[in-house]
Design a protein around this motif. Structure first.
Motif: not given
Length: 211
Positions: A151-176
């Motif tokens: 249960q602890a091992q599964f909890s670790k999987v759930l608690a881990t935030i991914k930092t390598d998603c494949v995103l179509d993100f450009k910083l300039e598109d987020a300008a306010i």
């Protein structure tokens, strides 16, 4: 949520979502990408799960509402260590033990924040702690880590935030740009959000006739 997105888009504020991933995964990926690009990053959230993202260049800002108003707690990696005696990466293992009902992370029965912090600061991971379970104190924590290890091992999987998603993100598109505009005014007026509407009157640089 659809209404929140409608308001944000009317204000010209970008939103991002990705099927199969949580918002934390998107935040983590963008934070890592921007840090790699040389930016100083601030992530604002009330969710302490995000402390695992803290580095020397990624600051996690946690708002806390108090009687005197809203205060902000800032965490770089060194601040996480000072507060919890574990590194941001080890904070994942700590969370996997203590659990979090708000995120449906079960953790290990009978292990709270203080015990989890002590165990992980000593052994640095749930795997190493499990290997030395006989040495853990208190005895109940030792027994429960063995009993609920899967249960602890599964909890670790759930608690881990991914930092390598494949995103179509450009910083300039987020300008306010100009958030106080015709479209946002009309929408906020329809929703009768009067406190926000008052802000339109204080935007000195606007040239839009909101009448």
């Amino acid at each position: 949520v659809p209404l929140m997105k409608e308001v944000l888009h009317a204000m010209g504020i970008s939103t991002m979502e990705m099927t199969g991933f949580e918002a934390d995964d998107i935040l983590g990926t963008i934070a890592a990408q921007c840090e790699n690009d040389g930016y100083e990053v601030s992530v604002i959230s009330g969710d302490r799960d995000l402390l695992q993202l803290a580095t020397e260049h990624v600051k996690i800002r946690i708002p806390k509402t108090k009687m005197t108003g809203t205060e902000i707690e800032d965490y770089y990696a060194k601040d996480v260590i000072e507060k919890y005696q574990v590194t941001p990466t080890e904070f994942i293992d700590m969370k996997a033990q203590m659990g979090d009902t708000s995120d449906n992370i079960l953790g290990v029965t009978g292990i709270g924040e203080k015990t989890a912090s002590k165990i992980i600061s000593t052994w640095h991971s749930i795997e190493a702690a499990h290997a030395h379970a006989a040495e853990l104190k208190p005895k109940k924590a030792s027994e429960n880590l063995v009993t609920y290890y899967e249960q602890a091992q599964f909890s670790k999987v759930l608690a881990t935030i991914k930092t390598d998603c494949v995103l179509d993100f450009k910083l300039e598109d987020a300008a306010i740009g100009q958030m106080m505009n015709d479209a946002s005014y009309a929408l906020l007026k329809r929703l009768e959000l009067k406190n926000i509407l008052k802000r339109f009157d204080s935007v000195a640089e606007t040239t839009v006739n909101y009448q």
